[in-house]
Design an enzyme around this catalytic site. Structure first.
Site, PDB file in Angstrom:
ATOM      1  N   GLY A 165       0.791  -1.225   0.000  1.00  0.00           N
ATOM      2  CA  GLY A 165       0.000   0.000   0.000  1.00  0.00           C
ATOM      3  C   GLY A 165       0.826   1.279   0.000  1.00  0.00           C
ATOM      4  O   GLY A 165       0.287   2.380   0.061  1.00  0.00           O
ATOM      5  N   ARG A 296       4.708 -15.359  -4.704  1.00  0.00           N
ATOM      6  CA  ARG A 296       5.081 -16.034  -3.454  1.00  0.00           C
ATOM      7  C   ARG A 296       3.828 -16.633  -2.846  1.00  0.00           C
ATOM      8  O   ARG A 296       2.730 -16.427  -3.350  1.00  0.00           O
ATOM      9  CB  ARG A 296       5.646 -15.003  -2.475  1.00  0.00           C
ATOM     10  CG  ARG A 296       4.653 -13.835  -2.298  1.00  0.00           C
ATOM     11  CD  ARG A 296       5.051 -12.874  -1.215  1.00  0.00           C
ATOM     12  NE  ARG A 296       4.457 -11.557  -1.387  1.00  0.00           N
ATOM     13  CZ  ARG A 296       3.276 -11.177  -0.933  1.00  0.00           C
ATOM     14  NH1 ARG A 296       2.516 -12.028  -0.282  1.00  0.00           N
ATOM     15  NH2 ARG A 296       2.826  -9.956  -1.141  1.00  0.00           N
TER      16      ARG A 296
HETATM   17  P1  ADP Z   1       0.237  -3.265  -3.255  1.00  0.00           P
HETATM   18  O1  ADP Z   1       1.412  -3.683  -4.064  1.00  0.00           O
HETATM   19  O2  ADP Z   1       0.575  -2.168  -2.321  1.00  0.00           O
HETATM   20  O3  ADP Z   1      -0.457  -4.445  -2.644  1.00  0.00           O
HETATM   21  P2  ADP Z   1      -1.980  -3.106  -5.158  1.00  0.00           P
HETATM   22  O4  ADP Z   1      -1.826  -2.620  -6.534  1.00  0.00           O
HETATM   23  O5  ADP Z   1      -2.112  -4.575  -4.962  1.00  0.00           O
HETATM   24  O6  ADP Z   1      -0.769  -2.566  -4.302  1.00  0.00           O
HETATM   25  O7  ADP Z   1      -3.217  -2.360  -4.494  1.00  0.00           O
HETATM   26  C1  ADP Z   1      -3.489  -2.444  -3.106  1.00  0.00           C
HETATM   27  C2  ADP Z   1      -4.937  -2.112  -2.815  1.00  0.00           C
HETATM   28  O8  ADP Z   1      -5.300  -0.803  -3.308  1.00  0.00           O
HETATM   29  C3  ADP Z   1      -5.935  -3.018  -3.469  1.00  0.00           C
HETATM   30  O9  ADP Z   1      -6.154  -4.182  -2.737  1.00  0.00           O
HETATM   31  C4  ADP Z   1      -7.175  -2.141  -3.557  1.00  0.00           C
HETATM   32  O10 ADP Z   1      -7.824  -2.080  -2.322  1.00  0.00           O
HETATM   33  C5  ADP Z   1      -6.614  -0.776  -3.834  1.00  0.00           C
HETATM   34  N1  ADP Z   1      -6.571  -0.491  -5.287  1.00  0.00           N
HETATM   35  C6  ADP Z   1      -5.551  -0.772  -6.120  1.00  0.00           C
HETATM   36  N2  ADP Z   1      -5.830  -0.390  -7.389  1.00  0.00           N
HETATM   37  C7  ADP Z   1      -7.054   0.161  -7.362  1.00  0.00           C
HETATM   38  C8  ADP Z   1      -7.894   0.772  -8.355  1.00  0.00           C
HETATM   39  N3  ADP Z   1      -7.509   0.910  -9.622  1.00  0.00           N
HETATM   40  N4  ADP Z   1      -9.100   1.230  -7.979  1.00  0.00           N
HETATM   41  C9  ADP Z   1      -9.504   1.114  -6.698  1.00  0.00           C
HETATM   42  N5  ADP Z   1      -8.765   0.580  -5.723  1.00  0.00           N
HETATM   43  C10 ADP Z   1      -7.542   0.100  -6.035  1.00  0.00           C
HETATM   44  P1  ADP Z   2      -0.291  -9.279   1.257  1.00  0.00           P
HETATM   45  O1  ADP Z   2      -0.886  -8.904  -0.057  1.00  0.00           O
HETATM   46  O2  ADP Z   2       0.045 -10.730   1.368  1.00  0.00           O
HETATM   47  O3  ADP Z   2      -1.014  -8.763   2.445  1.00  0.00           O
HETATM   48  P2  ADP Z   2       1.600  -7.024   1.263  1.00  0.00           P
HETATM   49  O4  ADP Z   2       1.747  -6.619  -0.152  1.00  0.00           O
HETATM   50  O5  ADP Z   2       0.856  -6.172   2.221  1.00  0.00           O
HETATM   51  O6  ADP Z   2       1.117  -8.578   1.318  1.00  0.00           O
HETATM   52  O7  ADP Z   2       3.044  -7.230   1.893  1.00  0.00           O
HETATM   53  C1  ADP Z   2       3.919  -8.102   1.280  1.00  0.00           C
HETATM   54  C2  ADP Z   2       4.371  -9.173   2.221  1.00  0.00           C
HETATM   55  O8  ADP Z   2       5.465  -8.764   2.988  1.00  0.00           O
HETATM   56  C3  ADP Z   2       3.286  -9.586   3.174  1.00  0.00           C
HETATM   57  O9  ADP Z   2       3.190 -10.946   3.151  1.00  0.00           O
HETATM   58  C4  ADP Z   2       3.711  -9.038   4.520  1.00  0.00           C
HETATM   59  O10 ADP Z   2       3.438  -9.879   5.605  1.00  0.00           O
HETATM   60  C5  ADP Z   2       5.183  -8.857   4.362  1.00  0.00           C
HETATM   61  N1  ADP Z   2       5.573  -7.601   4.930  1.00  0.00           N
HETATM   62  C6  ADP Z   2       4.971  -6.428   4.737  1.00  0.00           C
HETATM   63  N2  ADP Z   2       5.596  -5.462   5.406  1.00  0.00           N
HETATM   64  C7  ADP Z   2       6.633  -6.034   6.041  1.00  0.00           C
HETATM   65  C8  ADP Z   2       7.670  -5.567   6.885  1.00  0.00           C
HETATM   66  N3  ADP Z   2       7.770  -4.294   7.224  1.00  0.00           N
HETATM   67  N4  ADP Z   2       8.572  -6.452   7.329  1.00  0.00           N
HETATM   68  C9  ADP Z   2       8.487  -7.742   7.001  1.00  0.00           C
HETATM   69  N5  ADP Z   2       7.541  -8.245   6.213  1.00  0.00           N
HETATM   70  C10 ADP Z   2       6.627  -7.417   5.732  1.00  0.00           C
END
Ligand code: ADP
Ligand code: ADP
Ligand code: MG
Length: 649
Positions: A165, A296
């Site tokens: 996020g 992963r």
């Molecule tokens: P991250 O790598 O931080 O997980 P993501 O691209 O997977 O980033 O997006 C994280 C979250 O942000 C999503 O689970 C969703 O809740 C919100 N999000 C991402 N893209 C969009 C979008 N185009 N419109 C609305 N919400 C979004």
């Molecule tokens: P998920 O989509 O599985 O929730 P995130 O995109 O939020 O994953 O984060 C990536 C992964 O790295 C997650 O599995 C989370 O537990 C781990 N992670 C996120 N932040 C940290 C951190 N600060 N230190 C170690 N591991 C982390």
């Protein structure tokens, strides 16, 4: 199959992987940092190797040291878990160069999905629907503004290297674009060392639905979807499988798209293809778009295991060892419904601040699967993610699985640190959630209702007071009964900064009348248990001066020693202390400097957020007790101001 593997991670995922590997007859070598010497994953493993200091950069991110440990212990393969090195293609290359097997995809597959912009291009070519937007190379602010205008507001700016996020900004109006771009860039630069962004359409009433895929390097299958729409600040809180309201057509379309994505990069092992879904028009086969692929095993994989009966870690090991996919698509089916709630050490009423502490007590109900990396007595340290456990329930229907989640959360007992348990409990009982009406905005919309600071009920206070006096488990011989003269005592407890005075009138060993703020409460021992005003008493844990009553997801009290009370009154406005454990990002104070109330003296980074620490009053800096880059625990003194008299002199 391997004889021995090395687990290059810690916490719950290390324990989770060790359990499956050992069940398959595979030995596991654990690695640990200074902070994890006595950790649960080390105790579970067959062997363990110390790899360095507590900060991840000195241990769990030291690929070279980890590979050396694997070679020295005769491990044939390395499981990366999630986080840390799990999505680092250079690590995969190094593992393979050392003649070891990486339990996961190839370095090339990780690279292909590593940057969100490149992944979107690749997916477009593979015929997978992607969120409309600009994901090209031109990073000129004018160009990006133009792209946003073309896409149409609201838009989302995302760091191409983003994760967790970070580096993401929602922009609702054109006039806010420039500022949002600036702040997304600077956050991305700090967090990922890459300030490139993409701009995409912000989907209305978004739902996050992801598909679990599994490949063997050539073909791939999917293990259906998970709905992870219950998020707070783009972080998942409760996940479920399957997605509520999913239609067979849309499931087939999403499953096929995910398999296409995996096969396009020759994916091997467990992966997740994340989609954003437009929830405003109901679930439709043409209403989902690729967001990113996580190369992963995902935190929330247990809900998929619950509904498919597949042990995903077992599959990971088998495929990495060269076996074919254990099942074909047609052999996979959904059985019932499952939920997972992420239990964290965090202070919810204080804005979800990460917390630390020694777990004085930890118990999960037998009815749920609890994946945890800690035991009672273990420390939630400031160095790592403050997750305590994942609580997973399964049932024949969504309603039953959700009831089981609510019951399991109510029966979970944690003492020694604050947790988000009450928040999870409130979510599990949320009407909209129960109705399956989920989207990523649900938590933010109802946050006031979900964040409740429980008022300790008189019956909870009564139990704590009896425990404080050691009266709960004292079993007096019945013959001594006549010797009891009604005995009165007073106890002072503190809960949420409030002092509660309790008068206990003991009539017999198993009979006490209590008075709490003018209210009378009766405690009677009945057989082995206690009844408070006729109701069975909750369980209680006592740890030093802390007492936790396991009612309302845990109510904690501190027993106040009347002698110590005076010295504790009033905070010291001269000391600026860390409100939570974290890393000192920057210090803006130097000795001798005059500061004004509200001045920013330091910035603390805790987990995924930055917190400014301000001067509580005007004064002169006497001492700076930390330097940028240092890890501090909660309550650590960071900056001291001169005493007010000295400053005036
Ligand atoms: P991250 O790598 O931080 O997980 P993501 O691209 O997977 O980033 O997006 C994280 C979250 O942000 C999503 O689970 C969703 O809740 C919100 N999000 C991402 N893209 C969009 C979008 N185009 N419109 C609305 N919400 C979004
Ligand atoms: P998920 O989509 O599985 O929730 P995130 O995109 O939020 O994953 O984060 C990536 C992964 O790295 C997650 O599995 C989370 O537990 C781990 N992670 C996120 N932040 C940290 C951190 N600060 N230190 C170690 N591991 C982390
Ligand atoms: Mg994501």
């Amino acid at each position: 199959m391997f004889e021995r593997i090395l687990m290059a991670n810690r916490g719950e995922i290390a324990c989770r992987v060790i359990a499956s590997a050992q069940a398959m007859g595979v030995e596991v070598v654990a690695v640990y940092s200074d902070a994890d010497r006595d950790a649960r994953h080390v105790a579970m493993a067959d062997r363990s190797v110390h790899i360095g200091g507590a900060p991840p950069a000195e241990s769990y991110l030291r690929g070279d040291v980890i590979i050396e440990a694997a070679l020295a212990t005769g491990a044939q393969a390395i499981h990366p878990g999630y986080g840390f090195l799990s999505e680092n293609p250079d690590f995969v290359d190094a593992v393979e160069a050392a003649g070891l097997v990486f339990i996961g995809p190839s370095a090339a597959a990780i690279r292909a999905m590593g940057l969100k912009d490149a992944a979107k291009v690749l997916m477009e070519e593979a015929g997978v629907p992607v969120v409309p937007g600009y994901h090209g190379k031109n990073q000129d602010p004018e160009h990006l503004t133009g792209a946003a205008d073309t896409i149409g507001y609201p838009v989302l700016i995302k760091a191409v290297a983003g994760g967790g996020g970070k580096g993401m900004r929602l922009v609702e109006r054109a006039q806010d674009f420039a500022e949002a771009l600036e702040s997304a860039r600077s956050e991305a630069k700090t967090a990922f060392g890459n300030e490139a962004v993409l701009v995409e359409k912000y989907i209305q009433k978004p739902r996050h639905i992801e598909v679990q895929v599994f490949g063997d390097g050539q073909g791939a299958v999917h293990l259906f979807e998970r709905d992870c729409s219950l998020q707070r600040r783009h972080q998942k809180v409760i996940e479920e499988a399957p997605a509520p309201g999913m239609t067979p057509e849309m499931r087939a379309a999403m499953g096929q798209a995910a398999v296409r994505a995996a096969e396009a990069i020759g994916y091997k092992g467990a992966g997740t293809v994340e989609f954003i879904v437009d929830g405003s028009r109901g679930l439709r086969a043409d209403g989902f778009w690729f967001m990113e692929m996580n190369t992963r095993l995902q935190v929330e994989h247990p809900v998929t295991e619950a509904i498919t009966g597949v042990d995903l870690v077992e599959w990971q090991l088998r495929v990495a060892a060269g076996e074919a996919l254990p099942r074909q698509q047609g052999d996979l089916a959904i059985n019932g419904h499952a939920f997972e709630a992420r239990l964290y050490a965090e202070d919810v009423p204080k804005g979800f601040l990460p917390a630390t502490g020694r777990l004085a007590h930890l118990r999960f109900p037998e009815t749920a699967r609890a994946d945890s990396g800690v035991r009672a007595g273990d420390e939630i340290s400031p160095f790592y993610d403050p997750m305590i456990a994942k609580v997973i329930t399964h049932g024949p229907s969504r309603a039953i699985a959700l009831r089981r989640l609510a019951t399991a959360l109510a029966g979970t007992e944690v003492a020694g640190t604050v947790t988000n348990l009450a928040f999870l409990g409130a979510l599990a009982r949320h009407e909209g959630f129960a109705a399956g009406d989920v989207d990523t905005g649900l938590i933010a919309r109802d946050i006031d209702r979900l964040v409740v600071v429980p008022e300790p009920a008189p019956k909870d206070v009564a139990l704590a007071a009896l425990a404080a006096c050691g009266l709960l488990d004292r079993i007096e011989p019945e013959t001594g009964f006549a010797l009891w003269a009604p005995l009165a005592r007073e106890v002072v407890l503190r809960s949420e900064d409030e002092e509660i005075r309790v008068r206990i009138q003991s009539l017999a060993a198993g009979a006490h009348d209590l008075e709490i703020a003018g209210q009378r409460v009766e405690a009677r021992r009945v057989g082995e248990g206690w009844r408070i005003d006729g109701q069975p008493a909750a369980r209680v844990a006592v740890h030093g001066a802390q007492i936790t009553v396991f009612a309302q997801y845990g109510v904690s009290f501190e027993v106040i020693d009347p002698l110590e009370r005076d010295s504790m009154a009033g905070g010291d406005s001269a000391l600026i202390e860390a409100p939570m454990p974290g890393m000192v990002k920057a210090v803006f104070a130097s000795p001798g400097q005059s500061v004004t109330k509200g001045d920013r003296l330091a910035v603390l980074e805790a987990m995924k957020m930055e917190h400014s620490l301000l001067a509580a009053r005007d004064g002169v800096v006497a001492e700076v007790l930390v330097a940028a880059g240092e890890q501090v625990s909660a309550g650590a003194a960071l900056v001291r101001l001169e005493a007010e008299e000295d400053a005036a002199a």
